[in-house]
Structure formats: C-alpha cells, structure tokens
Design a protein around this motif. Sequence first.
Motif, PDB file in Angstrom:
ATOM      1  N   GLN A  45     101.264  14.464   9.000  1.00  0.00           N
ATOM      2  CA  GLN A  45     102.172  15.618   9.041  1.00  0.00           C
ATOM      3  C   GLN A  45     101.967  16.482  10.291  1.00  0.00           C
ATOM      4  O   GLN A  45     102.887  17.155  10.752  1.00  0.00           O
ATOM      5  N   TYR A  46     100.746  16.491  10.833  1.00  0.00           N
ATOM      6  CA  TYR A  46     100.470  17.314  12.006  1.00  0.00           C
ATOM      7  C   TYR A  46     101.207  16.800  13.259  1.00  0.00           C
ATOM      8  O   TYR A  46     101.478  17.571  14.173  1.00  0.00           O
ATOM      9  N   PHE A  47     101.503  15.511  13.281  1.00  0.00           N
ATOM     10  CA  PHE A  47     101.998  14.896  14.518  1.00  0.00           C
ATOM     11  C   PHE A  47     103.467  14.479  14.436  1.00  0.00           C
ATOM     12  O   PHE A  47     103.972  13.831  15.345  1.00  0.00           O
ATOM     13  N   VAL A  48     104.150  14.828  13.349  1.00  0.00           N
ATOM     14  CA  VAL A  48     105.577  14.527  13.237  1.00  0.00           C
ATOM     15  C   VAL A  48     106.330  15.787  12.829  1.00  0.00           C
ATOM     16  O   VAL A  48     105.779  16.652  12.154  1.00  0.00           O
ATOM     17  N   GLY A  49     107.584  15.888  13.245  1.00  0.00           N
ATOM     18  CA  GLY A  49     108.425  17.010  12.848  1.00  0.00           C
ATOM     19  C   GLY A  49     108.105  18.297  13.588  1.00  0.00           C
ATOM     20  O   GLY A  49     107.226  18.355  14.444  1.00  0.00           O
ATOM     21  N   ALA A  50     108.835  19.337  13.236  1.00  0.00           N
ATOM     22  CA  ALA A  50     108.676  20.644  13.885  1.00  0.00           C
ATOM     23  C   ALA A  50     107.683  21.503  13.103  1.00  0.00           C
ATOM     24  O   ALA A  50     107.547  21.373  11.891  1.00  0.00           O
ATOM     25  N   HIS A  51     106.972  22.372  13.832  1.00  0.00           N
ATOM     26  CA  HIS A  51     106.003  23.276  13.205  1.00  0.00           C
ATOM     27  C   HIS A  51     106.260  24.698  13.680  1.00  0.00           C
ATOM     28  O   HIS A  51     106.965  24.928  14.671  1.00  0.00           O
ATOM     29  N   ASP A  52     105.659  25.659  12.978  1.00  0.00           N
ATOM     30  CA  ASP A  52     105.735  27.034  13.470  1.00  0.00           C
ATOM     31  C   ASP A  52     104.816  27.176  14.682  1.00  0.00           C
ATOM     32  O   ASP A  52     104.071  26.262  15.044  1.00  0.00           O
ATOM     33  N   PHE A  53     104.880  28.338  15.304  1.00  0.00           N
ATOM     34  CA  PHE A  53     104.156  28.543  16.557  1.00  0.00           C
ATOM     35  C   PHE A  53     102.648  28.332  16.391  1.00  0.00           C
ATOM     36  O   PHE A  53     101.999  27.725  17.243  1.00  0.00           O
ATOM     37  N   LYS A  54     102.088  28.837  15.277  1.00  0.00           N
ATOM     38  CA  LYS A  54     100.641  28.763  15.075  1.00  0.00           C
ATOM     39  C   LYS A  54     100.177  27.309  14.972  1.00  0.00           C
ATOM     40  O   LYS A  54      99.198  26.906  15.600  1.00  0.00           O
ATOM     41  N   THR A  55     100.874  26.529  14.157  1.00  0.00           N
ATOM     42  CA  THR A  55     100.478  25.129  13.980  1.00  0.00           C
ATOM     43  C   THR A  55     100.723  24.333  15.260  1.00  0.00           C
ATOM     44  O   THR A  55      99.944  23.439  15.609  1.00  0.00           O
ATOM     45  N   THR A  56     101.791  24.660  15.975  1.00  0.00           N
ATOM     46  CA  THR A  56     102.068  23.983  17.246  1.00  0.00           C
ATOM     47  C   THR A  56     100.919  24.209  18.222  1.00  0.00           C
ATOM     48  O   THR A  56     100.507  23.297  18.948  1.00  0.00           O
ATOM     49  N   ARG A  57     100.376  25.426  18.229  1.00  0.00           N
ATOM     50  CA  ARG A  57      99.252  25.727  19.112  1.00  0.00           C
ATOM     51  C   ARG A  57      98.017  24.913  18.723  1.00  0.00           C
ATOM     52  O   ARG A  57      97.311  24.388  19.586  1.00  0.00           O
ATOM     53  N   LEU A  58      97.747  24.803  17.421  1.00  0.00           N
ATOM     54  CA  LEU A  58      96.619  23.983  16.961  1.00  0.00           C
ATOM     55  C   LEU A  58      96.802  22.536  17.401  1.00  0.00           C
ATOM     56  O   LEU A  58      95.901  21.922  17.996  1.00  0.00           O
ATOM     57  N   VAL A  59      97.983  21.980  17.127  1.00  0.00           N
ATOM     58  CA  VAL A  59      98.240  20.563  17.428  1.00  0.00           C
ATOM     59  C   VAL A  59      98.140  20.294  18.926  1.00  0.00           C
ATOM     60  O   VAL A  59      97.645  19.243  19.349  1.00  0.00           O
ATOM     61  N   SER A  60      98.566  21.252  19.748  1.00  0.00           N
ATOM     62  CA  SER A  60      98.523  21.047  21.203  1.00  0.00           C
ATOM     63  C   SER A  60      97.093  20.909  21.714  1.00  0.00           C
ATOM     64  O   SER A  60      96.868  20.380  22.801  1.00  0.00           O
ATOM     65  N   ASN A  61      96.126  21.394  20.946  1.00  0.00           N
ATOM     66  CA  ASN A  61      94.722  21.311  21.360  1.00  0.00           C
ATOM     67  C   ASN A  61      93.993  20.106  20.772  1.00  0.00           C
ATOM     68  O   ASN A  61      92.801  19.906  21.053  1.00  0.00           O
ATOM     69  N   ILE A  62      94.671  19.311  19.938  1.00  0.00           N
ATOM     70  CA  ILE A  62      94.035  18.145  19.319  1.00  0.00           C
ATOM     71  C   ILE A  62      94.058  16.961  20.275  1.00  0.00           C
ATOM     72  O   ILE A  62      95.119  16.563  20.762  1.00  0.00           O
ATOM     73  N   ASP A  63      92.893  16.413  20.554  1.00  0.00           N
ATOM     74  CA  ASP A  63      92.789  15.251  21.436  1.00  0.00           C
ATOM     75  C   ASP A  63      92.332  14.014  20.666  1.00  0.00           C
ATOM     76  O   ASP A  63      92.511  12.890  21.133  1.00  0.00           O
ATOM     77  N   ASP A  64      91.745  14.235  19.488  1.00  0.00           N
ATOM     78  CA  ASP A  64      91.225  13.121  18.693  1.00  0.00           C
ATOM     79  C   ASP A  64      90.955  13.643  17.285  1.00  0.00           C
ATOM     80  O   ASP A  64      90.954  14.856  17.050  1.00  0.00           O
ATOM     81  N   PHE A  65      90.732  12.758  16.347  1.00  0.00           N
ATOM     82  CA  PHE A  65      90.332  13.181  15.009  1.00  0.00           C
ATOM     83  C   PHE A  65      89.445  12.120  14.360  1.00  0.00           C
ATOM     84  O   PHE A  65      89.460  10.946  14.735  1.00  0.00           O
ATOM     85  N   GLU A  66      88.650  12.567  13.408  1.00  0.00           N
ATOM     86  CA  GLU A  66      87.851  11.677  12.577  1.00  0.00           C
ATOM     87  C   GLU A  66      88.196  11.956  11.123  1.00  0.00           C
ATOM     88  O   GLU A  66      88.769  13.005  10.802  1.00  0.00           O
ATOM     89  N   TYR A  67      87.820  11.032  10.239  1.00  0.00           N
ATOM     90  CA  TYR A  67      88.051  11.285   8.813  1.00  0.00           C
ATOM     91  C   TYR A  67      86.910  10.698   7.995  1.00  0.00           C
ATOM     92  O   TYR A  67      86.194   9.790   8.427  1.00  0.00           O
ATOM     93  N   ILE A  68      86.721  11.280   6.812  1.00  0.00           N
ATOM     94  CA  ILE A  68      85.690  10.820   5.873  1.00  0.00           C
ATOM     95  C   ILE A  68      86.353  10.633   4.523  1.00  0.00           C
ATOM     96  O   ILE A  68      86.932  11.587   3.973  1.00  0.00           O
ATOM     97  N   VAL A  69      86.290   9.438   3.980  1.00  0.00           N
ATOM     98  CA  VAL A  69      86.885   9.142   2.676  1.00  0.00           C
ATOM     99  C   VAL A  69      85.961   9.635   1.569  1.00  0.00           C
ATOM    100  O   VAL A  69      84.739   9.474   1.641  1.00  0.00           O
ATOM    101  N   CYS A  70      86.548  10.270   0.544  1.00  0.00           N
ATOM    102  CA  CYS A  70      85.775  10.774  -0.603  1.00  0.00           C
ATOM    103  C   CYS A  70      86.253  10.117  -1.893  1.00  0.00           C
ATOM    104  O   CYS A  70      87.342   9.530  -1.949  1.00  0.00           O
ATOM    105  N   GLY A  71      85.446  10.266  -2.935  1.00  0.00           N
ATOM    106  CA  GLY A  71      85.776   9.637  -4.212  1.00  0.00           C
ATOM    107  C   GLY A  71      86.842  10.365  -4.994  1.00  0.00           C
ATOM    108  O   GLY A  71      87.483   9.787  -5.873  1.00  0.00           O
ATOM    109  N   SER A  72      87.047  11.655  -4.696  1.00  0.00           N
ATOM    110  CA  SER A  72      88.041  12.447  -5.428  1.00  0.00           C
ATOM    111  C   SER A  72      88.422  13.648  -4.577  1.00  0.00           C
ATOM    112  O   SER A  72      87.766  13.973  -3.573  1.00  0.00           O
TER     113      SER A  72
END
Length: 587
Positions: A45-72
């Motif tokens: 959701q962060y990388f598709v569609g339009a966002h408000d100004f605040k979220t757009t600013r966050l996304v513009s600073n993202i260069d990479d991401f990691e994730y951790i899978v949990c049981g619940s």
Amino acid sequence: MANMAKIEDKLAILPALPGCYLMKNKEGDIIYVGKAKKLKNRVRQYFVGAHDFKTTRLVSNIDDFEYIVCGSEKEALLLEINLIKKHTPPYNIMFMDDKSYPYLKLSKEKAPILRVVRNTKDKKAEYFGPFPDSSAAWETMKLLNQLYPLRKCKRLPKKECLYYHMGQCLAPCVKDIDESVYTQMALGIRKFLNGDVKEIVSNLYAEMQKASEEMQFEKAKEKLDLIHSIEHVTAKQQIDFKDRKDRDVFGYYVDKGYISIQGFFLRGGKMLERTLSITPLYEDAMDAFVSFILQYYEANPLPSEILIPKEYDITHLQEILNAKIIQPLRGDKLKLVEMVLVNAKNAHQQKFELVERKDHRKEEAMKQLSALLKKEIHRIELFDNSHISGAFNVSGMVVFVDGEPSKKDYRTYRLKEYVSDLDSMKEVVYRRYFRLLKERGRFPDLLIVDGGYLQIEAAKEILDALDVDITLCGLVKDDNHHTANLMDRNGNILPVERESSLFFLLTQMQDEVHRFAISFHRKLRGKAMTKSILDEVEGIGEVRKKEIWKQFKSLKRLKEASVEEIAEVIPLKVAEDLYQILHAEQN
C-alpha cells in the motif's frame, strides 16, 4: 525512492502472513516500523496509489525495507513495540512523556520504606499515585511517615538513629520487629491513600483528648497538627466515584493527517489531565492508538480499570495488558469517556496549527540549507567547547536529523588540559571522527563548529589528516554573540536571511549545543566540589560518597538537606559532621 527496482522485487515475494516491516532510508537507518495482518497487502500500500502529504514524505525517504514474519497479529504487535523502543524511528508514534508524575513507593522488604519516586519499574514494590505535583507527593509522604513509624534509613545502620528517638521508626536495625506490624502499617497507608481516613482521625482525636487530660499539651498539639495535616491533604482528593478506584481514561481524535491522544488519570480522588501526544499519522489510527497505549504502560503501572470508547477495538489491548478494560455504555464512566474525546478534539484544534507550522518550518529550513550548500543535508553534528580559565575543559556534541534533535546520539567529551580553544576543537574533532572511522559508524552530511574561520581551520586540519570528506561550516556570530550567518570551509560567508526558517533552525541548534556543553561542564564542577567537601569528613569513603551523590544529585541539594535527611544515607554522627562542614563552607 532511488531503489524502486529492488523494492519491487521484494514486494513480489512478500508473504500473506502477519509480521512487522522496517522501512529504511538510503543510509540504512530505520525510519519507520509497522505491523500487518498480511505483510503482502500492507507494505504494498505504501508504494501504490496516491497518499496525503505526510505519507508521501515518508515514502520519498524509503530506500529499502525488511520484514519479520510472526505467528499471529498479537505477536506482531508485541514485536513492533520492542522494535520501536529499540530503534526510535522518527516517523513512528512513540510515548515521549514530557511530564513524569511523582508516585509514592512502598518497598516490600522485611522493614519497608516509603519514598517519592518518578520511576515505577521496580516490580518488588507497591506504588501509589500519580500525584499532581511533587509538593503534594512529598507532603503526603511526610504525613504518612509521621503517622506510621516506617524505616527511614536507606541502609540499616548499626544502632538506633534519630528517627527512633523521635518515635518515627521502630529501629528494625537493632530490634526484631514482627512482620504483622509492618503488614498493618501497609494496610493503613493503602486505606489513607484511598481516602479512608475516618479511623485514623478518630484515633488521633482520642489520643489528643487523653494527652490533654494528662496535661501533656505539647503532645496534644502534635496530634491536632496531624489532624489538620490530614484534612489539608485529603481535601485535595475529592471525587464523585464512591468506590475510589484508580482509573485511566483514553481517547483520540484524527484530522488533517495528525492524531491527538488524550488521557485522564484518576488517583486517590484526584483527576489529572494531560494531552499525551499530537503527531503526524502514517498508519491506521486505531493501530497507532493501541501501540501508544502499550508503550505508555511499559513505563507506568496499571490502574484498577482502563476506560476506552465503545467504538474502539480493544482485543489486543485486553490480551497483552491483562488488565480490566471497560467500554462504558452509560453513567458517569461514559461521561468520562465522552469528556476525554472532547478534550482530545479541543487539544487537536488548539495545537494543530502550531505543530503543522513547526513541521513546515523544519522542512523549509532543511530545503534552504541543502540549496545553500548545494547538496542534500539530513544529518548535522555540532560541537561547542566549555571551560573556566582552562579548568574543567569539556566539549559537547549534538546531532540534528532532518531538523530535529536526535538526543540518543548526543556525546560529551572530557578534554585534555586546556591550551587554547583551537587545540580543544582539534582534539574533539579527532576523537569523534577517528572513532567513526574505526567503528565504521555513520558520518554526518554536515559538521558545524561554533565559531568563525579559525575554528573552521582547526576542524579542517583534522578532517584532512583523517581523509574524511564532510561538508564543514562555522556559525558566525554578530557583536551580541548571536547567530548571524554560516561560513563555509574556505571562509566564504553564506548569507542567511534573518526571517528565514533556516535562520531560526541555526539559532535553535546553536542554543542547544551551547546548553548541552554548559550542562556537562556544570555537572563536572558540581561533582568536583562535592567530592572535595566530602573528602574532609571522617567516616565518608568511596562507597558513602556514591550513596550521597546518588541521593542528593548536587551540592545545592546536599546543602539544603537537614541533618535528619542526610542521616537517611549515612550514620547520624557522620551526617552531623558533614552538615557542619557544608554550612561552614557555605558561610
């Protein structure tokens, strides 16, 4: 997002499972942590569609991401809280309490002791509060210590202290006190702090009458004073709830990309109120609210009840906190919930423009700085040195990231014997960046020294010797020692308009680095003065020095203490000697 190709590859293989994701900028710093019921859907959701100004600013600073899978989803929420606490990402909502309320702490030792504290993390103790201010907490503690002869000394002495002879301690240091005696005292303290003082007052009246009949008028006056003190303290603790339970009430309000979280706290009949947070919102409002409340209760004890609006999903709060959470539908409790929501909305409307203006000014200042230096600037380090006639030669370093102080990165330095301001600058710059080279640490985009061209030359000499490529500037001051302009490493003035956002940011940074360096300097001076005075007292060795410093924090507070207060830490005879020396030195 300079790394969109790599991000798209990672998005393609995200699992549809619960877990946490960590967004990173191009320097590899974690700037946002989130949780998801399905990682695949939420992160995309962060990388598709339009966002408000605040979220757009966050996304513009993202260069990479990691994730951790949990049981619940519950596991993901718990992990998210721990990751936020560990990394303090700048875009996350965090519990940053600007006011720490005092509590009364009753230890659970064989001979318990009652203290005023602001930290409630010791699980081997019972806490009462919070109190509206420290004076109310100290006043109540003083009264309870008069009513109940609890132990006063932090460490048990080898003989009875002054409090025993005053009738305010049972001397557990030399006497074997039955455990039931202290159990009854603890029960009495609980009843008192819950507002049940009728029995205590009745007993004091009886003791006053008896003392008066026996012509012990001084003792009778003491009992009357205690009764008046009880009336004074409990007069501040009137509430409408007859059960006098401790309750916390929470709610939030969202508008224009910001969330305001409000809390009411009912303790011992006194309702405290404060706006806990107003901050940009980058996630679902309920998720942000739950995360915030869980962080709050990691730093504060749980009450008997937590009241939450009926519209909120409290499933995870209930499971994780293991607390009694009520969503009232009628009566006084519903009125409290409605009141907290109204206050959240009012606080939001009152503070929103101020917060938004501050955010806008900060962003504008960083844009102006980047344009002035012709490079992207995010991380800034500033140094300031402090000494008095060469003594206590120190330096302080502060760090600003995207216009905000990053206090976890602040550093202090004790410097060698003072030779000159330039030598001090060379030493601290060398120590800072040699260490970063050695540890492969994160270098700043900009180094600012507090001074003109000579200071710049000193720093440049060290940076060149280390072969470190950092943009270097100095803060040029006017005749009144106020920020005027920036100077680059070649001595060229970089004019900054006095009404610009950048000028205000530079002024803030100069004030902050100066404050930080001076605070460290004063702390060292205070410790040195205290140490020299304590060295004059027979019976005070290294262990007792540490205990005294831990208890009183500063020479000023030590001088203000009475003999009895000092005797809580060290033996009475030694306390009397110290008191005499302190006040002889003072005069």
